[in-house]
Enzyme design. Structure first.
Site, short mmCIF file in Angstrom:
data_model
loop_
_atom_site.label_atom_id
_atom_site.label_comp_id
_atom_site.label_asym_id
_atom_site.label_seq_id
_atom_site.Cartn_x
_atom_site.Cartn_y
_atom_site.Cartn_z
N ASP A 144 -13.39 -3.45 6.40
CA ASP A 144 -12.82 -3.16 5.08
C ASP A 144 -12.07 -4.37 4.52
O ASP A 144 -11.49 -4.30 3.44
CB ASP A 144 -11.95 -1.89 5.09
CG ASP A 144 -11.21 -1.64 6.37
OD1 ASP A 144 -11.20 -2.54 7.25
OD2 ASP A 144 -10.62 -0.56 6.52
N HIS A 150 -6.50 -2.44 7.40
CA HIS A 150 -5.25 -1.68 7.41
C HIS A 150 -4.44 -1.94 8.68
O HIS A 150 -5.01 -2.24 9.73
CB HIS A 150 -5.54 -0.17 7.33
CG HIS A 150 -6.29 0.23 6.10
ND1 HIS A 150 -7.67 0.34 6.08
CD2 HIS A 150 -5.86 0.54 4.87
CE1 HIS A 150 -8.05 0.72 4.87
NE2 HIS A 150 -6.98 0.84 4.11
N ASP A 207 -8.87 -4.88 11.45
CA ASP A 207 -9.18 -3.97 10.35
C ASP A 207 -8.28 -4.34 9.16
O ASP A 207 -7.21 -4.92 9.34
CB ASP A 207 -8.90 -2.53 10.81
CG ASP A 207 -9.32 -1.48 9.79
OD1 ASP A 207 -10.46 -1.01 9.88
OD2 ASP A 207 -8.51 -1.15 8.89
N HIS A 260 -5.29 4.45 13.43
CA HIS A 260 -4.18 5.14 12.74
C HIS A 260 -3.64 6.32 13.56
O HIS A 260 -2.60 6.89 13.21
CB HIS A 260 -4.60 5.63 11.36
CG HIS A 260 -4.94 4.52 10.41
ND1 HIS A 260 -4.04 3.53 10.10
CD2 HIS A 260 -6.08 4.24 9.72
CE1 HIS A 260 -4.62 2.67 9.25
NE2 HIS A 260 -5.84 3.08 9.02
#
Ligand SMILES: [Zn+2]
Length: 370
Positions: A295, A208, A206, A170
């Protein structure tokens, strides 16, 4: 397979974070990396190696010097300004709307402010990024972990795993966020491009979208970014990650986003993974950097996919079947009891070793905290 680990991450000992204004127990905690380390050591097929210090230059090749300065100075500065909270977390961010109607030159000249709280907003994306006394050292060490894994692969190993913590995907060129401070995978990919002169692919699995990685390579044609992730229509980081984001300039066509619905199960995920792998196979290059998150797991407290431990073994197998060398770097994954088993399954798959599942983890211990 060798895996790179540094105990420096332990000092990034976050306790709380905020979600929509509510204080909750931190998700991105030292226990995550410790669970993975312990499981890989117990497996017997992985060899732990420490990172080597690569200095600040590879970080500065990717990130704005101001962000690096902020991460290094923020804790000391907050204390000097009598901000005596257990962590430094901004509440005010410079939304682009704040500067609407002002020229880019004027906006670029705005000072970042001397306030530690203001600086945390200036260089930040969101309120999920607590900074503590040990954050700067841990973030630097995570980069060295990634670069050392890259060195192993550049030195001839078929694959190496970097147990990076904090994660990185991120973090954009001049922005920390989403538990991330420096973009470990982007820094490693950039270093590999410079070392080899060849194109590199980043496969981000991931849960996200890796908004930071996409932003860093948006106008570059030498790094292909492929990401499978939760549709930003319903999930963080909300404002990037859609399928129509394909890169610009020299990077046109070098960004592939595959957003996925809630409830994505093993079969649907593998079909999406195959799409991503096809794009990588069609591009030149010999090395793939994997941003590996768990995740996507069915019991993850943040995610809403339904993946099983067994499918991570198959994912690792399919990625390795590309026939390219792999620099595998840890990103997210917050269901702590399963993290070790999930990492072990993925990495054994990538090595061509059988799955051989471990006894079931103690589900529910940390199953949900929001
Ligand atoms: Zn994630």
């Amino acid at each position: 397979m060798r895996f790179v680990y540094s105990p420096a991450h332990l000092a990034h000992d976050t306790v709380t974070e905020t979600v929509m204004g509510a204080v909750i127990p931190a998700n991105e905690v030292p226990e995550r990396a410790e669970r993975i380390r312990a499981t890989l050591e117990a497996d017997g097929g992985f060899t732990l190696v420490g990172p080597t210090d690569h200095g600040p230059d590879p970080i500065l090749a990717v990130h704005d010097a101001g962000l690096v300065r902020f991460v290094e100075e923020a804790w000391r500065e907050a204390r000097a300004q009598s901000i005596n909270r257990p962590n430094l977390l901004a509440d005010t961010y410079p939304s682009f709307r704040m500067f609407e109607g002002m020229s880019p030159a004027f906006v670029a000249g705005r000072p970042e402010t001397r306030s530690a709280a203001g600086r945390a907003g200036w260089w930040g994306l969101d309120t999920a990024n607590p900074l503590v006394a040990g954050t700067a050292g841990a973030a630097r060490a995570a980069v060295d972990v990634a670069l050392t894994a890259a060195d192993l692969v550049l030195g001839g190993e078929r694959a190496a795993y970097g147990l990076c913590r904090p994660p990185g995907h991120h973090a954009a060129r001049s922005m920390a966020g989403g538990y991330c401070f420096f973009n470990n995978a982007a820094i490693a990919a950039d270093a590999i491009v410079r070392a080899t002169g060849q194109r590199v692919a980043i496969l981000d699995v991931d849960y996200h979208h890796g908004n930071g990685t996409q932003q860093i390579f948006w106008q570059r044609g030498d790094v292909l970014y492929v990401s499978l992730h939760a549709d930003p229509e319903r999930q963080y980081p909300y404002f990037l990650g859609r399928a129509d984001e394909t890169g610009e300039g020299q990077g046109r066509g070098a960004n592939l986003n595959i957003p996925l619905p809630a409830g994505t199960d093993d079969g649907a995920y593998l079909a999406a993974l195959d799409r991503g792998l096809e794009a990588i196979a069609a591009a030149p290059g010999e090395i793939v950097v994997v941003s590996l998150g768990f995740d996507t797991y069915g019991h993850d407290p943040i995610g809403d996919f339904a993946l099983t431990t067994a499918v991570y073994h198959e994912c690792g197998r399919r990625v390795a079947a590309l026939g390219r060398r792999l620099v595998i770097l840890q990103e997210g994954g917050y269901h702590r009891p399963s993290l070790g088993a999930n990492a072990r399954a993925w990495l054994r798959g990538a090595e061509g070793r059988p799955y051989e599942p471990l006894p079931a983890a103690g589900f529910g211990e940390h199953g949900s905290n929001r």
